[in-house]
Design an enzyme around this catalytic site. Structure first.
Site, short mmCIF file in Angstrom:
data_model
loop_
_atom_site.label_atom_id
_atom_site.label_comp_id
_atom_site.label_asym_id
_atom_site.label_seq_id
_atom_site.Cartn_x
_atom_site.Cartn_y
_atom_site.Cartn_z
N LYS A 125 -7.36 8.05 -1.39
CA LYS A 125 -8.72 8.42 -0.95
C LYS A 125 -9.29 9.60 -1.74
O LYS A 125 -9.59 10.66 -1.18
CB LYS A 125 -8.72 8.72 0.55
N ARG A 165 2.93 -1.14 10.72
CA ARG A 165 4.02 -1.22 11.70
C ARG A 165 4.37 -2.62 12.17
O ARG A 165 5.57 -2.90 12.36
CB ARG A 165 3.70 -0.29 12.88
N ASP A 184 -13.88 14.10 -4.83
CA ASP A 184 -14.02 15.32 -5.63
C ASP A 184 -15.26 15.18 -6.50
O ASP A 184 -16.03 14.22 -6.34
CB ASP A 184 -12.75 15.52 -6.48
N THR A 214 -11.90 6.01 10.77
CA THR A 214 -11.96 5.49 12.14
C THR A 214 -11.49 6.53 13.16
O THR A 214 -11.62 6.33 14.36
CB THR A 214 -11.11 4.21 12.28
N LYS A 262 0.84 -1.19 0.00
CA LYS A 262 0.00 0.00 0.00
C LYS A 262 0.88 1.25 0.00
O LYS A 262 1.74 1.42 0.87
CB LYS A 262 -0.92 0.01 1.22
N ASP A 293 -3.39 4.29 -2.03
CA ASP A 293 -4.38 4.75 -1.04
C ASP A 293 -4.38 6.27 -0.96
O ASP A 293 -3.85 6.85 -0.02
CB ASP A 293 -4.04 4.11 0.31
O1 C5P Z 1 0.86 0.56 11.14
P1 C5P Z 1 -0.57 0.10 11.01
O2 C5P Z 1 -0.71 -1.41 10.86
O3 C5P Z 1 -1.46 0.66 12.09
O4 C5P Z 1 -1.02 0.73 9.62
C1 C5P Z 1 -2.34 0.67 9.17
C2 C5P Z 1 -2.45 1.32 7.83
O5 C5P Z 1 -3.83 1.34 7.50
C3 C5P Z 1 -1.99 2.77 7.77
O6 C5P Z 1 -1.50 2.99 6.45
C4 C5P Z 1 -3.24 3.57 8.01
O7 C5P Z 1 -3.23 4.82 7.36
C5 C5P Z 1 -4.29 2.67 7.35
N1 C5P Z 1 -5.64 2.85 7.89
C6 C5P Z 1 -5.96 2.63 9.21
N2 C5P Z 1 -7.25 2.80 9.64
C7 C5P Z 1 -8.19 3.17 8.78
C8 C5P Z 1 -7.89 3.38 7.44
C9 C5P Z 1 -6.59 3.20 7.02
O8 C5P Z 1 -5.11 2.28 10.01
N3 C5P Z 1 -9.43 3.29 9.20
#
Ligand code: C5P
Length: 234
Positions: free
Chosen positions: A61, A214, A64, A123, A32, A59
């Site tokens: 998003k 992460r 528009d 979220t 991603k 990603d």
């Molecule tokens: O590091 P982590 O596993 O928390 O990363 C989650 C990824 O998913 C990040 O790129 C974050 O921007 C994305 N994301 C999220 N929650 C959402 C939508 C996207 O954590 N509701």
């Protein structure tokens, strides 16, 4: 089964992203690329990650007017991304234009249409932040409302939080692909994610794809972390 792991390359440097991609491509399903990496590295980062053989989830998003979103999606399709995101709150017409643009551009370029994923309520928002922007529905209702509208518009996939999967599966067509971030294995800290599921729990609940950042890229050994997650769901 397809490999459902999508690794979020939430790193600012091109070299770091490319090193991670080279190391992880054989054991994950896609990468991603989000706003930070794309804005600093430009479309070339998509081509370079695609060159590892891995699928790319762009990603950005999009949100528009329908014509502008359709053109952005056409550009992303020509870049050969396999998944991308739009905001469902852009409305029915915008979502229809997005899906149509993905299909038509793919046909013209001789490739498969990317999966256009709808984002419902971020979220980071709760009932207070929803009411601040003039929305009175509670978060769960608003998520279901936008998800149903996305299905009506012909979208084939949605991004949702792990805790929304079960409720959404009850109101959506079974073929709808659900992509879920907020995944934690239990071995690492939750970071800023408040509601999490393990990879296996999310798949059992009905997710098709897992976005994991992460727990993989910040691990001491990202390849070993990805392999361990893959083993936990195979
Ligand atoms: O590091 P982590 O596993 O928390 O990363 C989650 C990824 O998913 C990040 O790129 C974050 O921007 C994305 N994301 C999220 N929650 C959402 C939508 C996207 O954590 N509701």
């Amino acid at each position: 089964m397809q490999n459902p792991i999508i690794v979020a390359l939430d790193v600012p440097q091109v070299e770091t992203a490319l090193q991670l991609a080279a190391q992880l491509a054989p054991v994950v399903g896609a990468f991603k690329i989000g706003g930070e990496l794309f804005t600093s590295a430009g479309p070339d980062i998509v081509r370079r990650i695609r060159a590892t053989g891995a699928a790319v989830f762009l990603d950005l998003k999009f949100h528009d007017i329908p014509n502008t979103v359709a053109k952005s999606i056409a550009a992303a399709t020509r870049l050969d991304v396999q998944m991308l995101t739009i905001h469902t709150s852009g409305g029915l017409e915008m979502m229809q234009a997005a899906e149509q643009s993905a299909q038509q551009t793919a046909l013209q370029s001789g490739r498969n249409a990317p999966l256009v994923l709808g984002v419902t309520v971020l979220t980071s928002m709760d009932s207070n932040t929803l009411s601040e922007i003039g929305m009175s529905a509670n978060v769960g209702h608003q998520v279901e409302r936008l998800a149903t509208l996305a299905a009506k518009a012909g979208l084939r996939g949605l991004v949702c939080s792990p805790l929304e999967i079960t409720a959404l599966r009850q109101v959506l067509p079974p073929a709808m692909q659900l992509v879920t971030p907020g995944i934690r294995t239990g071995a690492e800290k939750a970071d800023d994610q408040k509601r999490t599921l393990t990879p296996k729990e999310a798949l059992d609940a009905g997710a098709n794809w897992l976005v994991i950042g992460r727990p993989i890229y910040a691990a001491e050994n990202p390849r070993a972390a990805a392999e361990k997650i893959l083993a936990s769901i195979s």
